[in-house]
Design an enzyme around this catalytic site. Structure first.
Site, PDB file in Angstrom:
ATOM      1  N   CYS A  29      -8.459   3.680  -1.319  1.00 52.44           N
ATOM      2  CA  CYS A  29      -7.693   2.635  -0.657  1.00 52.44           C
ATOM      3  C   CYS A  29      -6.799   3.310   0.370  1.00 52.44           C
ATOM      4  O   CYS A  29      -7.126   4.379   0.866  1.00 52.44           O
ATOM      5  CB  CYS A  29      -6.895   1.809  -1.664  1.00 52.44           C
ATOM      6  SG  CYS A  29      -5.773   2.791  -2.686  1.00 52.44           S
ATOM      7  N   MET A  30      -5.659   2.739   0.655  1.00 49.89           N
ATOM      8  CA  MET A  30      -4.825   3.284   1.717  1.00 49.89           C
ATOM      9  C   MET A  30      -4.218   4.635   1.349  1.00 49.89           C
ATOM     10  O   MET A  30      -4.024   5.497   2.205  1.00 49.89           O
ATOM     11  CB  MET A  30      -3.712   2.299   2.072  1.00 49.89           C
ATOM     12  CG  MET A  30      -2.869   2.720   3.264  1.00 49.89           C
ATOM     13  SD  MET A  30      -1.586   1.524   3.685  1.00 49.89           S
ATOM     14  CE  MET A  30      -2.594   0.143   4.222  1.00 49.89           C
TER      15      MET A  30
END
Length: 665
Positions: A29-30
């Site tokens: 993810c980020m």
């Protein structure tokens, strides 16, 4: 941090979660690398937290290793690259012990080994594989929405023709179209997301690039002009192929920016610059170029229409599908409407509808050829799902999930459509009173009681696509897979031999198979492997060898040698297809213990040396050395039997084959 440091960080993470073998899937993810582990107890959380560059660890449904924005995509990409998979793909099983492998895993390993040998990669195959990876995940939606679209089209066409009427039917058509449009209106977005996943770009950015081609927010008052000819851009110009090309460029730009942009601002700068660059390129280059092609194509179509007759029908029927792929078919709508206005019907639409008939015929040919090939079960199921949709005039599932990813069948399908178009052009005066989908759904709209002519054209398209695909459109790797002994050996675990080796040219009334080794002859039902004992692979016998020398049991040709050398296939002079499988589960030895003395394509006689088996090595590794000898095309013969269990010497008769069912194949 330099790239090699990202590599080092990724490998240290692997090391402290129990190794790559303990990971089944990896995404990010980020800020976090998310790992799905086989055995979570093997992860050393304290050591993970102590790795320089790791900011923290979260234990949840997946193990989340926090490395921070900017770094995470680089670390995750390095990790999957080192395994040879893409983000989100299943990791391959590695270094599993024999005890841990079930029959399915062994079968998959056999297939993978065979593919390495027989399916040599090239750029064209890579492009086709990428197309398949983009569209195959959408098949359920394409089929479902396609059926809905087909039903809506039939009802709408019946309404237009005056056969049906009433507000209730009209409302139903509206509802069905809303459901259908949930996919087809936004197909460019779904394609962009899947293309980004395939090419290694951010999926959300890929979907956004696809959405750019829809020109949301553009109205008749606020248009975007084509830089090349000054005309207004049309939504969808460039088509699905344009979206895929744009997302491929996006992946190159995004990956390069990830390397150049500092980690601290990567999450802000990289997606912004990537989207801005590719968005502008899509609007001002990709879509306009498609527009220029549209203009040229329109002029060509007008020329073809002036020529008329079967030639025009063939050209238009064959070219329509490529036009659809490039989003150029929209330029034909004004032509249809003008023809309807002047003549009361459009003779162009029935001709173009033949392109879908070619696709249907091609799909039937692929299904007939591959229906018994257990390695192509997924493709066969895709065909079954897409065919009803294609018959109703919705071609996307057949194009994007079946023929286009295979390459050659797409071309033969287009030519089949050309044949249908030529028939319509030859019959003449076949027109549609309104613009609607093709296939069976168009029948209610055919003008002047010419529906029979239209149906004749459909049948011609079906037959043309079928014949051209069956004889010329099957990709050679699929044709070889279905016709050679490789298919048999690949399917040796849990698979039947419905599509087997090269058929025999003639069978004798009776012949024998000789013992390939010295040892104890046993019946197949006493082989401790149900694949052989149940006759799943065919009839035959087995030998518990007393030494490791293996000789040819027939006079014929060495057709296939399995990459791990534990099995080979022979085709005898009577058409018998003989599989010699040396040991049970010995594929796991990966060639160790087998000294192959022949090569593929080599002619052999009864008693010629084939292989030397190292029996002590095989036994010490924990594998049984029993050798099944199977006639994999047993169904070609009336009876196959073996003498009672006894000691045999190489060259003794161990199988009698009697009375062939067919004297020629």
């Amino acid at each position: 941090m330099e790239k090699e440091n990202y590599d080092q960080l990724g490998q240290e993470i692997f090391h402290h979660v129990g190794g790559k073998n303990n990971v089944t899937k990896l995404i990010h993810c980020m800020t976090r690398v998310r790992l799905t582990l086989k055995d979570e107890s093997k992860a050393d959380i304290d050591k993970l937290k102590a790795i320089p560059g790791v900011l923290g660890v979260v234990e949840d449904e997946t193990l989340q290793v926090v490395v921070g924005p900017g770094k995470v995509n680089k670390v995750a990409q390095s990790m999957v690259d080192s395994v040879g998979v893409k983000l989100g793909e299943e990791f391959p099983n590695q270094d599993l012990s024999h005890a841990d492998k079930n029959l399915d895993e062994q079968t998959n390993e056999n297939k993978a080994l065979a593919k390495q040998k027989y399916n040599k990669p090239n750029k064209f195959k890579s492009v086709l594989k990428s197309l398949a990876n983009i569209f195959v995940p959408m098949i359920p939606a394409l089929v479902g929405a396609g059926i809905v679209a087909g039903v809506a089209s039939i009802l709408q066409n019946l309404l237009t023709a005056g056969t049906l009427g009433g507000d209730a039917v009209t409302q139903l058509v509206t509802v069905l179209n809303v459901i259908k449009n949930g996919l087809f209106t936004y197909l460019a977005i779904y394609t962009g997301i899947n293309a980004a996943s395939e090419f290694g770009a951010t999926p959300a950015l890929g979907g956004t690039v696809g959405a750019v081609t829809l020109l949301s927010g553009v109205t008749t008052d606020t248009t975007i002009q084509n830089l090349f000819n000054g005309q207004d851009l049309a939504a969808g110009q460039g088509g699905i192929i344009g979206v895929i090309f744009a997302v491929w460029i996006l992946s190159l730009v995004e990956k390069r920016l990830h390397k150049w942009i500092p980690d601290s601002i990567d999450i802000i700068v990289t997606p912004t610059l990537s989207l801005l660059a590719i968005g502008l390129a899509t609007i001002y280059l990709i879509m306009p170029i498609a527009g220029v092609v549209s203009d040229a194509l329109l002029q060509f179509i007008n020329f073809v229409l002036n020529v008329g007759g079967p030639v025009a029908g063939f050209i238009l029927g064959a070219l329509f599908l490529p036009m659809v792929m490039l989003g150029l078919h929209q330029i034909l709508i004004p032509i249809h409407l003008e023809m309807i206005n002047q003549m009361g019907n459009t003779p162009l639409l029935p001709i173009l509808a033949m392109s879908g008939a070619g696709q249907v015929g091609a799909a039937f040919a692929l299904w007939l050829f591959l229906r018994h090939d257990k390695q192509q079960t997924e493709l066969v199921q895709n065909i079954k799902g897409a065919l009803p949709v294609g018959l109703l005039g919705v071609g996307e599932p057949l194009i994007y999930a079946v023929t286009l990813p295979l390459g050659r069948p797409f071309i033969t399908a287009c030519l089949g459509g050309g044949i249908g178009g030529a028939v319509i052009g030859m019959l003449g005066h076949v027109g549609a009173i309104a613009v609607g989908p093709s296939g069976w759904a168009l029948i209610p709209l055919i003008a002047n009681n010419k529906a029979l002519y239209y149906i004749i054209g459909l049948v011609a398209g079906y037959i043309g696509g079928f014949i051209l695909t069956y004889f010329f459109g099957i990709p050679k790797e699929l044709r070889a897979e279905a016709k050679t002994p490789t298919n048999i050996i690949q399917q040796e675990a849990q698979e039947t031999t419905d599509s087997v080796i090269v058929p025999a040219t003639a069978h004798a009334d009776a012949f024998t198979i000789k013992a390939p080794a010295n040892g104890q002859l046993i019946t197949l039902d006493n082989v401790p492997d149900e694949v052989f004992s149940t006759g799943m692979m065919g009839q035959g016998a087995a030998i518990k060898p007393s030494d490791g020398k293996i000789f040819s049991p027939v006079t014929g040709t060495v057709q296939t040698i399995f990459p791990t050398k534990h099995a080979l296939g022979l085709v005898g002079e009577h058409g018998e297809e003989v599989l010699i499988h040396m040991g049970l589960d010995t594929v796991n030895l990966k060639g160790t213990g087998f000294d192959m003395l022949v090569t593929e394509g080599q002619s052999v006689s009864v008693g010629d040396p084939l292989v030397n088996m190292d029996l002590p090595l095989i036994q010490s590794a924990g594998y049984q050395t029993v050798i099944p000898i199977i006639i994999t095309n047993s169904s070609d013969f009336k009876s196959i039997n073996s003498p009672a269990e006894q000691l045999v010497t190489a060259g003794d008769v161990i199988i009698n084959v009697n009375e062939a069912k067919n004297s020629a194949s």
